[in-house]
Scaffold this motif. Structure first.
Motif, mmCIF file in Angstrom:
data_model
loop_
_atom_site.group_PDB
_atom_site.id
_atom_site.type_symbol
_atom_site.label_atom_id
_atom_site.label_comp_id
_atom_site.label_asym_id
_atom_site.label_seq_id
_atom_site.Cartn_x
_atom_site.Cartn_y
_atom_site.Cartn_z
ATOM 1 N N ALA A 1 54.839 -7.075 -13.372
ATOM 2 C CA ALA A 1 56.175 -7.525 -13.787
ATOM 3 C C ALA A 1 56.308 -9.039 -13.760
ATOM 4 N N THR A 2 55.414 -9.744 -13.036
ATOM 5 C CA THR A 2 55.497 -11.205 -12.935
ATOM 6 C C THR A 2 54.530 -11.868 -13.920
ATOM 7 N N PRO A 3 55.018 -12.679 -14.878
ATOM 8 C CA PRO A 3 54.129 -13.384 -15.814
ATOM 9 C C PRO A 3 53.231 -14.370 -15.056
ATOM 10 N N THR A 4 51.910 -14.360 -15.357
ATOM 11 C CA THR A 4 50.964 -15.287 -14.722
ATOM 12 C C THR A 4 49.895 -15.682 -15.723
ATOM 13 N N SER A 5 49.029 -16.628 -15.315
ATOM 14 C CA SER A 5 47.848 -17.005 -16.095
ATOM 15 C C SER A 5 46.662 -17.095 -15.141
ATOM 16 N N GLY A 6 45.458 -17.067 -15.702
ATOM 17 C CA GLY A 6 44.263 -17.270 -14.907
ATOM 18 C C GLY A 6 43.738 -16.060 -14.170
ATOM 19 N N ASN A 7 44.360 -14.884 -14.334
ATOM 20 C CA ASN A 7 43.866 -13.660 -13.693
ATOM 21 C C ASN A 7 42.987 -12.901 -14.679
ATOM 22 N N ASP A 8 41.683 -12.814 -14.383
ATOM 23 C CA ASP A 8 40.742 -12.161 -15.288
ATOM 24 C C ASP A 8 41.135 -10.692 -15.486
ATOM 25 N N PRO A 9 40.909 -10.124 -16.692
ATOM 26 C CA PRO A 9 41.239 -8.721 -16.948
ATOM 27 C C PRO A 9 40.588 -7.728 -15.994
ATOM 28 N N SER A 10 39.581 -8.133 -15.263
ATOM 29 C CA SER A 10 38.974 -7.226 -14.293
ATOM 30 C C SER A 10 39.856 -7.037 -13.060
ATOM 31 N N ASN A 11 40.889 -7.873 -12.902
ATOM 32 C CA ASN A 11 41.805 -7.793 -11.754
ATOM 33 C C ASN A 11 42.820 -6.691 -12.012
ATOM 34 N N THR A 12 42.686 -5.529 -11.341
ATOM 35 C CA THR A 12 43.536 -4.361 -11.629
ATOM 36 C C THR A 12 44.965 -4.519 -11.135
ATOM 37 N N THR A 13 45.249 -5.579 -10.373
ATOM 38 C CA THR A 13 46.642 -5.834 -9.967
ATOM 39 C C THR A 13 47.465 -6.273 -11.168
ATOM 40 N N TYR A 14 46.808 -6.925 -12.128
ATOM 41 C CA TYR A 14 47.521 -7.485 -13.274
ATOM 42 C C TYR A 14 47.171 -6.795 -14.591
ATOM 43 N N TRP A 15 46.009 -6.148 -14.673
ATOM 44 C CA TRP A 15 45.554 -5.625 -15.973
ATOM 45 C C TRP A 15 45.111 -4.159 -15.833
ATOM 46 N N GLN A 16 45.232 -3.420 -16.938
ATOM 47 C CA GLN A 16 44.703 -2.049 -17.025
ATOM 48 C C GLN A 16 43.886 -1.922 -18.307
ATOM 49 N N GLU A 17 42.686 -1.395 -18.185
ATOM 50 C CA GLU A 17 41.833 -1.239 -19.355
ATOM 51 C C GLU A 17 42.381 -0.140 -20.264
ATOM 52 N N ILE A 18 42.497 -0.425 -21.577
ATOM 53 C CA ILE A 18 42.999 0.577 -22.522
ATOM 54 C C ILE A 18 41.949 0.984 -23.551
ATOM 55 N N ALA A 19 40.870 0.225 -23.681
ATOM 56 C CA ALA A 19 39.777 0.587 -24.587
ATOM 57 C C ALA A 19 38.522 -0.096 -24.073
ATOM 58 N N SER A 20 37.517 0.704 -23.664
ATOM 59 C CA SER A 20 36.308 0.116 -23.105
ATOM 60 C C SER A 20 35.191 0.120 -24.135
ATOM 61 N N ALA A 21 34.251 -0.797 -23.942
ATOM 62 C CA ALA A 21 33.087 -0.879 -24.824
ATOM 63 C C ALA A 21 32.067 0.153 -24.356
ATOM 64 N N GLY A 22 31.783 1.149 -25.203
ATOM 65 C CA GLY A 22 30.825 2.185 -24.835
ATOM 66 C C GLY A 22 29.490 2.005 -25.549
ATOM 67 N N GLY A 23 28.501 2.726 -25.056
ATOM 68 C CA GLY A 23 27.211 2.682 -25.723
ATOM 69 C C GLY A 23 27.227 3.481 -27.012
ATOM 70 N N ILE A 24 26.286 3.210 -27.895
ATOM 71 C CA ILE A 24 26.237 3.858 -29.208
ATOM 72 C C ILE A 24 25.186 4.958 -29.187
ATOM 73 N N GLY A 25 25.593 6.179 -29.482
ATOM 74 C CA GLY A 25 24.652 7.291 -29.526
ATOM 75 C C GLY A 25 24.004 7.448 -30.889
ATOM 76 N N ALA A 26 22.909 8.197 -30.918
ATOM 77 C CA ALA A 26 22.215 8.417 -32.196
ATOM 78 C C ALA A 26 22.992 9.393 -33.056
ATOM 79 N N THR A 27 22.976 9.189 -34.369
ATOM 80 C CA THR A 27 23.683 10.070 -35.301
ATOM 81 C C THR A 27 22.801 11.274 -35.637
ATOM 82 N N GLY A 28 23.356 12.479 -35.538
ATOM 83 C CA GLY A 28 22.607 13.685 -35.862
ATOM 84 C C GLY A 28 22.357 13.810 -37.354
ATOM 85 N N PRO A 29 21.376 14.608 -37.758
ATOM 86 C CA PRO A 29 21.080 14.770 -39.191
ATOM 87 C C PRO A 29 22.171 15.580 -39.881
#
Length: 616
Positions: free
Chosen positions: A439-467
């Protein structure tokens, strides 16, 4: 005719005249509906942005709305004491958070096209009134009698009203809204405008009629409306009834008396019945609702997926839930991740028709397949490739711009950022998107800090495409690649036509293609978002661009897409004249094509630009 019936008719005539005069006196009080002269909202988080051209007004959660009314339609010479009531009515389009909204007087000048949070005029600290709203699609009426009386006494003090809230978050219709179309309305009830004049003098008596021949007494003539009864004729000898005497000429009308004093104001009549609700306009977004009729081109969100309506459906025709019948709804896909390794290919079946692609959203669960094409001959099925692990489904993003994370930027609740492969984020954050939850606006807190940020889309690995099998049997899909940053939401299109987003590699360092309200630098050979609008019917399209303009030409183009890759088509119009930070141009557009905006940019500096289309 006998004397009794004649007298009865005369009494009825007098009663009609008196009732007409009473009805006339009741018109001494009347109401005036005064229109909105200007309306706009400002955002504390975007202090230099003007929103006066939008079709909605936001209140609460950092937004403040200003509305000014045109009082020129009030009677000339009116005074504050002649205003018995003044009430303003708002239409609540959406309710994000229920709560109390304060209405206060504005104390300084402002314009609809120039208002920003940075130049917001002073607002009275004590509200003139307040209201509480919990339900969307309803009307709210608020009393402003004392404030309107003060505007009439001192016309120069009419700077309008301000709507703000520390707890609620709602959306009202503005005067630019041509979908639901319920702008604010100020109703002023006015009492009498002057005293009643003295009663006029009685007109002169007309001359007596000619006496009939002597005989039986004639039937007395009907008494005139103004003059007194004339003397009776001389009693003649008994004999045949004499003919009725000729009616005397009407006396000259008396001079018109001075205007009488206005009678006491009658009681206010009962409120008229509420008019029938207008038909719902085309939807241009929002959560799917079974109570709404949807037309082709409507875009909705349902079960964390986005769907485009291609056939009329709803309570007036046939209610079809998105995802249950591809003849009514087509699922829109988000930006594709990086392509996985191709598996061994089986015999290829006939390809089905490609569905229309909807607006880009956050990557979610895989939607239902489009309408299948004709079945080809069955070929031998290739070996199924190993399925890649599915990435976690990201939470639904907020409505607003997604920007690359900057450690120096102050972020507030609901802000959404993306961590690119090179930037200010820690290595573990790169390729993921985050939403600010503190609720408090701030700067300088990295997105890894869960007090200020919540992940909504993560980078996943790429799987092989089936035939692919003979029927196009699809192998297990590889995990989705990192979700790209969502482009900023554009202005609402007049007929509810969705935005379409793709990507294109620029050919020079000075060319970029804009998404609404976004900032870009001139970058060579970098995929930049291409924002486009689908035009289903022929019209005259008007492009309006606002923001940090520097007299650089802006062009209206046709556009086309192959999958999610966009390319420019034909130039339709050029905008070279700039006024008050905006530029407009119009051109005729054929049906069933995309249109977009293109401009040459300064390769060394950022520009914040917004664009919108009107199709008429």
């Amino acid at each position: 005719m006998n004397v009794g019936s004649a007298v009865a008719r005369l009494i009825s005539l007098r009663a009609l005249i008196v009732s007409g005069l009473i009805g006339f006196a009741s018109l001494a009080a009347h109401a005036s509906d005064l229109p909105v002269a200007a309306d706009a909202h400002v955002s504390a988080s975007r202090a230099s942005t003007n929103y006066g051209y939008l079709s909605n007004l936001y209140v609460g959660n950092g937004y403040t709305t200003l509305i000014r009314f045109d009082l020129s339609n009030l009677p000339s010479g009116i005074t504050a004491s002649q205003v018995s009531a003044a009430k303003v009515t708002f239409f609540v389009n959406r309710v994000f958070t229920a709560g109390t909204v304060n209405v206060a007087a504005v104390s300084g000048t402002w314009t609809e096209s120039g208002l920003t949070y940075s130049n917001l005029p002073a607002i009275a600290s004590t509200p003139v009134n307040s209201f509480t709203t919990t339900t969307a699609g309803t009307y709210i009426t608020v009393d402003l009698t004392s404030l309107v009386q003060s505007w009439i006494t001192t016309p120069a003090s009419n700077y309008g009203i301000a709507l703000s809230s520390s707890g609620a978050s709602i959306v009202l219709d503005s005067k630019e809204n041509d979908q639901t179309g319920h702008a604010a309305d100020l109703d002023v009830t006015i009492t009498s405008m002057g005293a009643t004049g003295a009663t006029g003098a009685t007109g002169a008596i007309g001359p007596q009629g000619i006496q009939g021949i002597q005989g039986l007494q004639g039937i007395q003539g009907i008494q005139g409306a103004v003059g007194p009864t004339g003397p009776a004729g001389i009693q003649g000898a008994t004999g045949a009834t004499g003919a009725v005497g000729v009616t005397g000429a009407t006396g000259a009308a008396g001079a018109t008396g001075a205007t009488g004093l206005t009678g006491v104001t009658g009681a206010t009549g009962a409120a008229g019945a509420t008019g029938a609700t207008g038909s719902t306009g085309a939807a241009a977004g929002g959560i799917y609702n079974t109570a709404i009729d949807y037309v082709p081109g409507s875009v909705v969100e349902y079960n964390n997926s986005t769907y485009l309506a291609i056939t009329n459906n709803g309570p007036s025709t046939t209610t079809v839930v998105p995802g249950s019948n591809s003849a009514y709804w087509v699922q829109s896909s988000g930006t594709a991740g990086a392509t996985g390794a191709t598996g061994a290919t089986g015999a290829t079946g006939a390809v089905g028709a490609q569905g229309i692609q909807g607006a880009q959203g956050s990557t979610g669960a895989t939607g239902t397949a489009g309408t299948a094409g004709a079945t080809g001959a069955t070929g031998s099925t290739g070996a199924t490739g190993a399925a890649g692990a599915n990435g976690a489904t990201g939470a639904t993003g907020t409505i607003g711009a997604v920007t690359n994370y900057q450690s120096s930027t102050v972020y507030s609740y609901g802000s959404v950022v993306y961590c690119p492969s090179s930037g200010f984020c820690e290595t573990s954050d790169q390729g993921s998107s985050y939403i600010y939850i503190n609720a408090t606006p701030t700067s300088g807190n990295d997105p890894s800090n869960t007090t200020y940020w919540q992940e909504i889309a993560s980078a996943g690995g790429i799987g092989a495409t089936g035939p692919q099998g003979s029927q196009g049997l699809q192998g297990a899909a590889g995990a989705a690649g990192a979700t790209g940053a969502t482009g900023a939401t554009g202005s609402a299109f007049a007929s509810g036509i969705p935005l379409y987003y793709g990507s294109r590699v620029t050919s020079t360092a000075n060319t970029s293609f804009m998404a609404p309200n976004s900032s870009y630098y001139g970058l060579s050979a970098t995929p930049l978002p291409l924002g486009a609008v689908w035009v289903p019917t022929a019209c005259t399209a008007t492009m309006t661009v606002t923001g940090d303009l520097n007299a650089t030409p802006i062009y209206l183009y046709t556009a086309s897409f192959s999958g999610t890759t966009g390319s420019l088509g034909t130039e339709l119009a050029a905008c070279t004249t700039f006024s008050d930070g905006s530029c407009s141009a119009s051109a005729a557009v054929s049906a069933n094509q995309f249109i977009t905006v293109e401009m040459a940019k300064d390769a060394t500096s950022a520009q914040t630009l917004g664009w919108s289309f009107q199709c008429q």
